[in-house]
Design a protein around this motif. Structure first.
Motif, PDB file in Angstrom:
ATOM      1  N   MET A   1       0.810  -1.201   0.000  1.00  0.00           N
ATOM      2  CA  MET A   1       0.000   0.000   0.000  1.00  0.00           C
ATOM      3  C   MET A   1       0.851   1.263   0.000  1.00  0.00           C
ATOM      4  O   MET A   1       0.550   2.228  -0.658  1.00  0.00           O
ATOM      5  N   GLY A   2       1.951   1.246   0.780  1.00  0.00           N
ATOM      6  CA  GLY A   2       2.805   2.417   0.811  1.00  0.00           C
ATOM      7  C   GLY A   2       3.720   2.454  -0.390  1.00  0.00           C
ATOM      8  O   GLY A   2       4.007   3.500  -0.947  1.00  0.00           O
ATOM      9  N   LYS A   3       4.197   1.260  -0.804  1.00  0.00           N
ATOM     10  CA  LYS A   3       5.067   1.148  -1.965  1.00  0.00           C
ATOM     11  C   LYS A   3       4.217   1.027  -3.225  1.00  0.00           C
ATOM     12  O   LYS A   3       3.218   0.331  -3.242  1.00  0.00           O
ATOM     13  N   LYS A   4       4.634   1.714  -4.289  1.00  0.00           N
ATOM     14  CA  LYS A   4       3.920   1.616  -5.550  1.00  0.00           C
ATOM     15  C   LYS A   4       4.479   0.444  -6.346  1.00  0.00           C
ATOM     16  O   LYS A   4       5.658   0.413  -6.696  1.00  0.00           O
ATOM     17  N   TYR A   5       3.621  -0.559  -6.608  1.00  0.00           N
ATOM     18  CA  TYR A   5       4.018  -1.721  -7.383  1.00  0.00           C
ATOM     19  C   TYR A   5       3.746  -1.469  -8.862  1.00  0.00           C
ATOM     20  O   TYR A   5       2.780  -0.794  -9.230  1.00  0.00           O
ATOM     21  N   ALA A   6       4.596  -2.045  -9.717  1.00  0.00           N
ATOM     22  CA  ALA A   6       4.378  -1.911 -11.159  1.00  0.00           C
ATOM     23  C   ALA A   6       3.077  -2.591 -11.569  1.00  0.00           C
ATOM     24  O   ALA A   6       2.380  -2.133 -12.474  1.00  0.00           O
ATOM     25  N   ASN A   7       2.742  -3.708 -10.890  1.00  0.00           N
ATOM     26  CA  ASN A   7       1.506  -4.441 -11.168  1.00  0.00           C
ATOM     27  C   ASN A   7       0.668  -4.530  -9.893  1.00  0.00           C
ATOM     28  O   ASN A   7       0.350  -5.619  -9.415  1.00  0.00           O
ATOM     29  N   ALA A   8       0.330  -3.374  -9.342  1.00  0.00           N
ATOM     30  CA  ALA A   8      -0.395  -3.319  -8.074  1.00  0.00           C
ATOM     31  C   ALA A   8      -1.728  -4.056  -8.167  1.00  0.00           C
ATOM     32  O   ALA A   8      -2.435  -3.946  -9.171  1.00  0.00           O
ATOM     33  N   PRO A   9      -2.083  -4.823  -7.134  1.00  0.00           N
ATOM     34  CA  PRO A   9      -3.333  -5.588  -7.173  1.00  0.00           C
ATOM     35  C   PRO A   9      -4.570  -4.791  -6.765  1.00  0.00           C
ATOM     36  O   PRO A   9      -5.671  -5.319  -6.775  1.00  0.00           O
ATOM     37  N   VAL A  10      -4.423  -3.515  -6.404  1.00  0.00           N
ATOM     38  CA  VAL A  10      -5.557  -2.711  -5.937  1.00  0.00           C
ATOM     39  C   VAL A  10      -6.547  -2.475  -7.077  1.00  0.00           C
ATOM     40  O   VAL A  10      -6.168  -2.002  -8.150  1.00  0.00           O
ATOM     41  N   TYR A  11      -7.821  -2.817  -6.847  1.00  0.00           N
ATOM     42  CA  TYR A  11      -8.820  -2.521  -7.878  1.00  0.00           C
ATOM     43  C   TYR A  11      -9.921  -1.593  -7.379  1.00  0.00           C
ATOM     44  O   TYR A  11     -10.742  -1.123  -8.171  1.00  0.00           O
ATOM     45  N   PHE A  12      -9.942  -1.281  -6.091  1.00  0.00           N
ATOM     46  CA  PHE A  12     -10.917  -0.311  -5.586  1.00  0.00           C
ATOM     47  C   PHE A  12     -10.440   0.218  -4.240  1.00  0.00           C
ATOM     48  O   PHE A  12      -9.978  -0.538  -3.391  1.00  0.00           O
ATOM     49  N   THR A  13     -10.555   1.533  -4.063  1.00  0.00           N
ATOM     50  CA  THR A  13     -10.192   2.184  -2.801  1.00  0.00           C
ATOM     51  C   THR A  13     -11.251   3.223  -2.473  1.00  0.00           C
ATOM     52  O   THR A  13     -11.733   3.933  -3.368  1.00  0.00           O
ATOM     53  N   ILE A  14     -11.608   3.316  -1.210  1.00  0.00           N
ATOM     54  CA  ILE A  14     -12.579   4.320  -0.790  1.00  0.00           C
ATOM     55  C   ILE A  14     -12.138   4.941   0.532  1.00  0.00           C
ATOM     56  O   ILE A  14     -11.689   4.232   1.445  1.00  0.00           O
ATOM     57  N   GLY A  15     -12.214   6.252   0.610  1.00  0.00           N
ATOM     58  CA  GLY A  15     -11.976   6.989   1.845  1.00  0.00           C
ATOM     59  C   GLY A  15     -13.222   7.794   2.162  1.00  0.00           C
ATOM     60  O   GLY A  15     -13.783   8.451   1.272  1.00  0.00           O
ATOM     61  N   GLN A  16     -13.687   7.728   3.398  1.00  0.00           N
ATOM     62  CA  GLN A  16     -14.941   8.396   3.757  1.00  0.00           C
ATOM     63  C   GLN A  16     -14.810   9.193   5.042  1.00  0.00           C
ATOM     64  O   GLN A  16     -14.157   8.758   5.998  1.00  0.00           O
ATOM     65  N   VAL A  17     -15.446  10.359   5.044  1.00  0.00           N
ATOM     66  CA  VAL A  17     -15.550  11.185   6.242  1.00  0.00           C
ATOM     67  C   VAL A  17     -17.028  11.392   6.536  1.00  0.00           C
ATOM     68  O   VAL A  17     -17.766  11.941   5.703  1.00  0.00           O
ATOM     69  N   ARG A  18     -17.470  10.927   7.704  1.00  0.00           N
ATOM     70  CA  ARG A  18     -18.845  11.191   8.139  1.00  0.00           C
ATOM     71  C   ARG A  18     -18.828  12.441   9.020  1.00  0.00           C
ATOM     72  O   ARG A  18     -18.065  12.522   9.980  1.00  0.00           O
ATOM     73  N   HIS A  19     -19.684  13.388   8.701  1.00  0.00           N
ATOM     74  CA  HIS A  19     -19.684  14.690   9.374  1.00  0.00           C
ATOM     75  C   HIS A  19     -21.088  15.058   9.822  1.00  0.00           C
ATOM     76  O   HIS A  19     -22.038  14.276   9.643  1.00  0.00           O
ATOM     77  N   ASN A  20     -21.232  16.244  10.396  1.00  0.00           N
ATOM     78  CA  ASN A  20     -22.540  16.701  10.829  1.00  0.00           C
ATOM     79  C   ASN A  20     -23.499  16.767   9.640  1.00  0.00           C
ATOM     80  O   ASN A  20     -23.125  17.135   8.528  1.00  0.00           O
ATOM     81  N   THR A  21     -24.747  16.382   9.880  1.00  0.00           N
ATOM     82  CA  THR A  21     -25.739  16.306   8.806  1.00  0.00           C
ATOM     83  C   THR A  21     -26.047  17.690   8.234  1.00  0.00           C
ATOM     84  O   THR A  21     -26.243  18.656   8.978  1.00  0.00           O
ATOM     85  N   LEU A  22     -26.092  17.744   6.903  1.00  0.00           N
ATOM     86  CA  LEU A  22     -26.405  18.984   6.193  1.00  0.00           C
ATOM     87  C   LEU A  22     -27.774  18.815   5.537  1.00  0.00           C
ATOM     88  O   LEU A  22     -27.895  18.318   4.415  1.00  0.00           O
TER      89      LEU A  22
END
Length: 277
Positions: A1-22
């Motif tokens: 994850m920290g090292k960039k691979y030439a043939n990285a196996p990552v096919y999906f990444t998600i980062g989420q922030v839950r905050h006060n409701t708008l």
């Protein structure tokens, strides 16, 4: 994850922030959409999601059928032209999703950009209450290789108890490795929780049922995948209501990334890392 691979196996990444409701999020959409367009996310869509709530029955007429509460929540997506990354915006959460992953600093820079656009449009966010970072990796052995060369023995499932010769030959017949599931979870106080799942299967590439990648497109080299592979699903999160602070959020996401990397590296072998390099 920290090292960039030439043939990285990552096919999906998600980062989420839950905050006060708008509750008035819709009123800010024109300004948000214009900023997203200029940031490289011109493809805009809105959708209605159904959310069910199941309350405990504490009394009353038990002859009446139970009716779960239903709430409609509107969500909005802002995607790039290639359909490989974009934001999912809801009244109480912002998620950045990506199917063409480069490195964590680049990924987080885009999540941070989206948060900045939202924060400025609504004149500030009051608090955050959950941060989440999740990676899906497709571990695919090449011809002549096996999944066991790529995965740590602890996540093999039942075949781990078999002798390798027994594993591939049973009464003269080949034993096909169809499906196995392994899961582990850990918590580090003040840092967060991490759940790691490994699903080995002989099928097309799939997403966990709780993840909806639409409208994103899976990376080209994963689209035709149909055969023996394993999905390594590592999900790290921090849950606590705290005053909104972009610096603290960035620091906590780095901790979550470190947790993901720790569990991912414990799941795969040196052989796998060499193959991806």
């Amino acid at each position: 994850m920290g090292k960039k691979y030439a043939n990285a196996p990552v096919y999906f990444t998600i980062g989420q922030v839950r905050h006060n409701t708008l509750l008035s999020l819709k009123a800010y959409l024109p300004a948000i959409q214009e900023r997203m367009r200029k940031a490289g996310y011109p493809d805009f869509k809105s959708a209605q999601q159904m959310q069910f709530s199941f309350g405990a029955i504490t009394g009353g007429d038990d002859t009446q059928p139970f009716q779960p509460g239903v709430q409609q929540i509107e969500s909005y997506t802002f995607s790039n032209l290639e359909g490989t990354q974009g934001f999912l915006m809801e009244p109480s959460a912002l998620s950045f999703r990506c199917t063409e992953y480069e490195t964590f600093p680049k990924f987080y820079a885009e999540l941070e950009r989206g948060l900045s656009i939202l924060e400025e449009a609504v004149d500030g966010l009051a608090y955050f209450e959950r941060l989440g970072l999740r990676y899906l990796d497709a571990v695919v052995p090449a011809e002549g290789e096996t999944l066991q060369q790529y995965l740590a023995r602890e996540v093999w499932g039942t075949p781990a108890s078999l002798d390798l010769n027994q594993m591939y030959q049973f009464e003269g017949q080949p034993l096909t490795y169809n499906h196995s599931f392994a899961e582990s979870s850990a918590t580090i106080p003040s840092i967060g929780q991490v759940v790691s799942r490994v699903v080995a299967q002989n099928s097309e590439l799939r997403f966990p049922p709780d993840l909806l990648p639409d409208p994103l497109k899976v990376g080209e080299r994963f689209r035709g995948l149909n055969g023996q592979h394993a999905t390594v699903d590592v999900d790290a999160s921090f849950s606590e209501r705290r005053k909104y602070d972009s610096t603290e959020i960035k620091d906590r996401f780095q901790h979550l990334h470190d947790l993901v990397e720790l569990f991912f590296n414990a799941t795969v072998t040196d052989y796998a890392r060499k193959a991806w390099s």
